[in-house]
Scaffold this active site. Structure first.
Site: not given
Length: 473
Positions: A38, A59, A242, A265, A287, A320, A349
């Protein structure tokens, strides 16, 4: 052309009871009680911020021992009894109680609180007067996330999410802005004027130049703003992947959250649009194969018009932009108009659909190459494709936009000598929740697609790799 506002709903305020502040620790004494795992975690943070650490522990973890041996930390004692603590606590800026004993930590916290010294009992907010939030660091930029000690694991998870959203160059940007503050103040003494200039700088290409370390380009953009010239726009041609929002690149997400307008699109899913900056204008250009809300030339003109008007225009494309996305044509139009632009690739894709359907695009035993083609026919209905190349049995053929011409595609490949049982797969709505995968052969696939009423977007994969498809149990 359809436009729509992108509204946001306000978050409800929540009070966690802890006031977030930043405290300077460079050269300050910090008492770290405990020397185990810790303490190591807290010690690293403190050392990163320049603190002088005194460790009180019987320790020492090997990492802490190493710090002691190289002089970065002082080992000031072993037992955390009251007398030792009263001797060590005065003069400390902060105290961390980080032992494995809850009782010891609470004893330390009580004594520190008595002396009005801020104290953190690790993983025990009750006796603590401060807590350490999860942090994201980018140079001099710090982002802290806290749940008030209620859910540390959640805070760490939120930190991980912020890590992915914060560009790596943010620290360089902050350093650049710090180094130019005096220069800008000398030119514009008015605070509001300076605020406007820096906001315009952050909204424009100068900020990206500073993030990437291109200070000369950043200076040029800053000088334009200081001279009072109109803010120039830019077009960002971005691949959205995609469909699955988790496949979006960090760069794409950053630009999506900084755009003034978005031209998108049919291949961009609603889930992706939800990640766009809330007040950005969404412009549907629709498109899809031979149906267009806007002809390509008009899309090009719209990008140019908006950028020349000072907007940061995001041209968001599925997959892409440079793989059957007409990205090359759009870039040529921007170059001709003298409009600045940036390109961000997306997972294609082909890659996304193949991975999500379990079909490898290459395989050592049967496919040493992969060929991408478009199944979109010319105006006269003819498919102008490299049929001889496509019939090579040692490769995979990936066909974009091939559903409407699937019977012609299958017949063409059969005519070039591929056997009737040659494997074919269709991945419809790849990577999305309603993805469907159909496997068949050149002799059956067109009928299968018709019976299943397969619609675009869909990808066709042809080759022996289809027989190597694997599906997770």
């Amino acid at each position: 052309m359809n436009t729509q506002p992108h509204h946001s709903s306000p978050d409800s305020p929540q009070d966690g009871g802890w006031f977030p502040i930043s405290i300077r620790l460079s050269g300050a004494r910090v008492l770290l009680v405990g020397g185990g795992e810790i303490a190591v975690n807290k010690g690293r943070l403190l050392l990163d911020h320049g603190a002088r650490i005194d460790v009180l522990a019987e320790k020492l973890h090997p990492a802490v021992q190493g710090w002691v041996e190289n002089g970065r930390v002082r080992h000031v004692g072993e037992r955390a009894d009251e007398a030792v603590l009263r001797r060590l606590l005065p003069g400390c800026r902060l105290v961390y109680a980080a032992t494995d004993s809850r009782d010891t930590n609470r004893q330390v916290a009580a004594l520190a609180d008595e002396l009005n010294i801020p104290v953190c009992a690790v993983d025990d907010p009750g006796p603590s007067s401060f807590i350490t939030p999860a942090q994201v660091r980018r140079g001099m930029v710090r982002v802290a996330v806290s749940t008030g000690g209620a859910a540390p694991v959640l805070a760490r998870r939120l930190r991980e999410q912020i890590e992915t959203l914060l560009p790596e160059g943010t620290g360089r940007l902050a350093t650049y802005m710090q180094s130019r503050r005096a220069f800008v103040s000398g030119r514009y003494p008015n605070v509001q004027d300076r605020k406007r200039i820096w906001e315009d700088f952050l909204d424009g290409p100068g900020a990206e130049a500073a993030r990437s370390g291109d200070e000369s380009r950043a200076d040029a953009r800053l000088e334009v703003l200081l001279d009072g010239e109109r803010k120039s726009g830019e077009v960002w041609l971005v691949g959205a992947g995609p469909g699955d929002p988790d496949l979006l690149t960090l760069k794409a997400l950053h630009l999506m959250q900084n755009a003034d307008s978005v031209l998108y699109d049919n291949l961009v899913s609603p889930a992706l649009l939800d990640m766009v900056r809330r007040d950005a204008e969404l412009v549907f250009v629709g498109k899809q194969r031979d149906r267009h809300a806007l002809p390509q030339d008009e899309i090009n003109r719209e990008m140019v018009r908006r950028a020349q008007g000072g907007e940061r225009v995001l041209r968001l494309k599925g997959g892409d932009p440079f793989i059957f996305g007409r990205g090359g044509e759009e870039i040529e139009a921007l170059v001709e108009a003298g409009v600045a632009f940036r390109l961000v690739p997306g997972i294609s894709a082909a890659n996304g659909c193949a991975a999500y359907s379990g079909i490898p695009l290459t395989h050592r035993d049967c496919a040493q190459a992969c060929l991408f083609v478009t199944g979109h026919a010319k105006a006269d209905g003819v498919l102008d494709l490299p049929w001889d190349d496509m019939a090579d049995r040692r490769q995979t053929v990936v066909i974009y936009m091939g559903i409407s011409t699937l019977p012609q595609l299958a017949a063409g490949l059969l005519g070039k000598g591929l056997p009737a049982d040659w494997p074919v797969a269709i991945v419809e709505r790849g990577t999305q929740p309603r993805q469907r995968v159909f496997t068949g052969t050149l002799s059956t696939i067109a009928q299968q697609a018709a019976e299943a009423q397969v619609k675009s977007p869909a990808l066709v994969i042809v080759g022996q790799v289809v027989r190597h498809r694997v599906v997770s149990p």
